[in-house]
Design a protein around this motif. Structure first.
Motif, mmCIF file in Angstrom:
data_model
loop_
_atom_site.group_PDB
_atom_site.id
_atom_site.type_symbol
_atom_site.label_atom_id
_atom_site.label_comp_id
_atom_site.label_asym_id
_atom_site.label_seq_id
_atom_site.Cartn_x
_atom_site.Cartn_y
_atom_site.Cartn_z
ATOM 1 N N HIS A 45 1.840 5.204 2.302
ATOM 2 C CA HIS A 45 2.185 6.463 2.949
ATOM 3 C C HIS A 45 2.855 6.241 4.310
ATOM 4 C CE1 HIS A 45 -0.328 8.178 -0.174
ATOM 5 N NE2 HIS A 45 -1.317 7.395 0.210
ATOM 6 N N SER A 46 3.193 5.003 4.621
ATOM 7 C CA SER A 46 3.787 4.697 5.924
ATOM 8 C C SER A 46 5.193 5.289 6.041
ATOM 9 C CB SER A 46 3.864 3.176 6.116
ATOM 10 O OG SER A 46 4.578 2.860 7.307
ATOM 11 N N PRO A 47 5.542 5.837 7.225
ATOM 12 C CA PRO A 47 6.914 6.319 7.436
ATOM 13 C C PRO A 47 7.908 5.166 7.605
ATOM 14 C CG PRO A 47 5.627 6.544 9.441
ATOM 15 C CD PRO A 47 4.668 6.087 8.384
ATOM 16 N N VAL A 48 7.395 3.955 7.798
ATOM 17 C CA VAL A 48 8.259 2.782 7.943
ATOM 18 C C VAL A 48 8.588 2.258 6.548
ATOM 19 C CG1 VAL A 48 8.495 0.483 8.948
ATOM 20 C CG2 VAL A 48 7.145 2.241 10.141
ATOM 21 N N LEU A 49 9.834 2.342 6.146
ATOM 22 C CA LEU A 49 10.216 2.050 4.769
ATOM 23 C C LEU A 49 9.901 0.615 4.368
ATOM 24 C CD1 LEU A 49 13.613 3.977 4.406
ATOM 25 C CD2 LEU A 49 11.307 4.675 3.722
ATOM 26 N N THR A 50 10.027 -0.327 5.294
ATOM 27 C CA THR A 50 9.750 -1.724 4.940
ATOM 28 C C THR A 50 8.262 -1.933 4.673
ATOM 29 O OG1 THR A 50 9.628 -2.243 7.315
ATOM 30 C CG2 THR A 50 11.737 -2.659 6.180
ATOM 31 N N VAL A 51 7.409 -1.223 5.418
ATOM 32 C CA VAL A 51 5.965 -1.322 5.192
ATOM 33 C C VAL A 51 5.623 -0.712 3.836
ATOM 34 C CG1 VAL A 51 3.697 -0.539 5.999
ATOM 35 C CG2 VAL A 51 5.417 -1.331 7.646
ATOM 36 N N ARG A 52 6.202 0.439 3.535
ATOM 37 C CA ARG A 52 5.952 1.103 2.249
ATOM 38 C C ARG A 52 6.433 0.235 1.084
ATOM 39 N NH1 ARG A 52 8.330 5.739 -0.968
ATOM 40 N NH2 ARG A 52 6.508 6.857 -1.775
ATOM 41 N N GLN A 53 7.617 -0.341 1.225
ATOM 42 C CA GLN A 53 8.145 -1.172 0.136
ATOM 43 C C GLN A 53 7.299 -2.423 -0.060
ATOM 44 O OE1 GLN A 53 10.766 -0.275 -1.921
ATOM 45 N NE2 GLN A 53 9.912 -1.986 -3.109
ATOM 46 N N ALA A 54 6.793 -2.983 1.028
ATOM 47 C CA ALA A 54 5.923 -4.157 0.905
ATOM 48 C C ALA A 54 4.655 -3.810 0.136
ATOM 49 C CB ALA A 54 5.582 -4.705 2.292
ATOM 50 N N CYS A 55 4.118 -2.612 0.344
ATOM 51 C CA CYS A 55 2.932 -2.164 -0.391
ATOM 52 C C CYS A 55 3.256 -1.995 -1.871
ATOM 53 C CB CYS A 55 2.423 -0.858 0.206
ATOM 54 S SG CYS A 55 0.978 -0.175 -0.638
ATOM 55 N N ILE A 56 4.384 -1.357 -2.176
ATOM 56 C CA ILE A 56 4.808 -1.180 -3.571
ATOM 57 C C ILE A 56 4.933 -2.526 -4.262
ATOM 58 C CG2 ILE A 56 6.764 -0.469 -5.014
ATOM 59 C CD1 ILE A 56 7.208 1.803 -2.910
ATOM 60 N N ASP A 57 5.563 -3.469 -3.585
ATOM 61 C CA ASP A 57 5.760 -4.789 -4.192
ATOM 62 C C ASP A 57 4.443 -5.537 -4.359
ATOM 63 O OD1 ASP A 57 8.445 -4.304 -4.340
ATOM 64 O OD2 ASP A 57 8.952 -5.384 -2.493
ATOM 65 N N ALA A 58 3.515 -5.363 -3.407
ATOM 66 C CA ALA A 58 2.216 -6.040 -3.520
ATOM 67 C C ALA A 58 1.424 -5.504 -4.706
ATOM 68 C CB ALA A 58 1.424 -5.864 -2.222
ATOM 69 N N ILE A 59 1.457 -4.195 -4.918
ATOM 70 C CA ILE A 59 0.782 -3.611 -6.073
ATOM 71 C C ILE A 59 1.427 -4.106 -7.360
ATOM 72 C CG2 ILE A 59 0.346 -1.440 -7.309
ATOM 73 C CD1 ILE A 59 0.140 -0.109 -4.498
ATOM 74 N N GLY A 60 2.755 -4.042 -7.419
ATOM 75 C CA GLY A 60 3.462 -4.474 -8.621
ATOM 76 C C GLY A 60 3.267 -5.937 -8.936
#
Length: 321
Positions: free
Chosen positions: A17-32
């Motif tokens: 839910h971070s407004p920082v796109l790189t932080v959000r994308q890192a979370c998506i990639d970690a889950i995936g």
């Protein structure tokens, strides 16, 4: 490995839910990556109330410590997808004759009063002996479902699908909250008898609220059993067979078990939330997944409903009535 260190990837879901796109994308990639490489992740800052989890375990304990004759009043012995109580020895895993050393209670989606969904799912059953059981379990069901949708959004985005592709498929699905009670294991019980024998889950994903004791193990890529640590505040998440089918094996449905050994014979409770798509959802591997897995489909076409019916029969509950 240090005793306070988790053995599977740990993901902070608040980063999604971070407004920082790189932080959000890192979370998506970690889950995936975690569900692709291991099939299991541990999720922190998941948004599910710890007070609610603790309250759910409290009311569950109040029920399961009732006399057997009271619990059996709530058991539906008809074949099909059960709601309410299931007694010790009723369930066994696929291709295993010996029953698991557990009893459990299922809470499903509340039956809608009108509309097509009314006839799809059994009505919930509620114990009258335990104050607050219904309210607590339905509240927990709702919070886990919300958390599951965020995780499925990340799973979809990681492989190039629209954000809500998978979450839309579990909307009004047959998701089930199970409270499992593993009574103390008597001395002399054969170690070959498991509290839960090696198996894979049927669903898209499973969210496991921290259990009251250790015992969960997963089969790693080296064919070795790896214990998953039981830490407060962590929800263990794993991919199931239906998600594996849909993604042509990209997301891995990993074999896991709950052990019966001399180190863990105490009473144990756990609360997995099985996230199921609607019965009409097509599980044929997606083009986006085929592109990531060599281009050849590894699974025959089927629907979520047909697959679920087949697996119910394999684990001892027979076809839906």
């Amino acid at each position: 490995m240090a005793p306070n260190q988790q053995t599977i990837p740990v993901v902070d879901l608040s980063d999604f839910h971070s407004p920082v796109l790189t932080v959000r994308q890192a979370c998506i990639d970690a889950i995936g990556r975690g569900l692709h490489e291991v099939g299991f992740i541990s999720v922190i800052q998941h948004g599910v109330s710890q007070e609610l989890i603790d309250r759910a375990y409290k009311v569950a304990g109040d029920f399961f410590l009732q006399p057997a004759e009271i619990k059996q009043r709530y058991e539906n012995l008809l074949p099909g997808d059960p709601r309410g109580f299931s007694s010790m020895g009723r369930e066994h895993v696929k291709n295993v004759d010996a029953p698991d050393l557990k009893e459990f209670w299922h809470t499903g989606r509340e039956t809608l009063e009108t509309g097509a969904q009314q006839t799809l799912y059994p009505a919930n059953i509620w114990p009258t002996e335990v104050i607050g059981y219904r309210e607590t379990m339905l509240e927990l069901y709702g919070q886990l479902e919300e958390c599951a949708c965020y995780l499925l959004e990340a799973c979809a985005m990681h492989i190039g699908l629209p954000q809500f592709f998978m979450c839309e498929r579990v909307t009004d699905g047959n998701s089930t909250l199970r409270v499992a009670h593993y009574p103390p294991v008597p001395e002399g019980t054969a170690p070959s008898t498991f509290r839960s024998a090696p198996h894979e889950d049927i669903d898209f994903i499973t969210l496991l609220c921290e259990a009251t004791g250790d015992g969960l193990e997963i089969l790693d890529k080296n064919n070795q059993w790896l214990p998953v640590r039981n830490f407060p505040g962590q929800i263990i998440v794993n991919a199931g067979d239906m998600l594996q089918n849909l993604t042509n094996g990209y997301y891995k449905s990993t074999t896991h078990r709950v052990t019966n050994n001399n180190l863990d014979r105490n009473r144990r409770f756990s609360m997995p939330f099985f996230v199921h798509p609607r019965s009409d959802v097509d599980l044929q591997p997606l083009p986006e997944a085929l592109a990531l897995t060599g281009g050849v489909s590894q699974y025959l076409p089927t629907t979520a409903g047909s697959y679920f019916e087949e697996r119910l029969n394999e684990i001892g509950f027979g076809p839906p009535a």
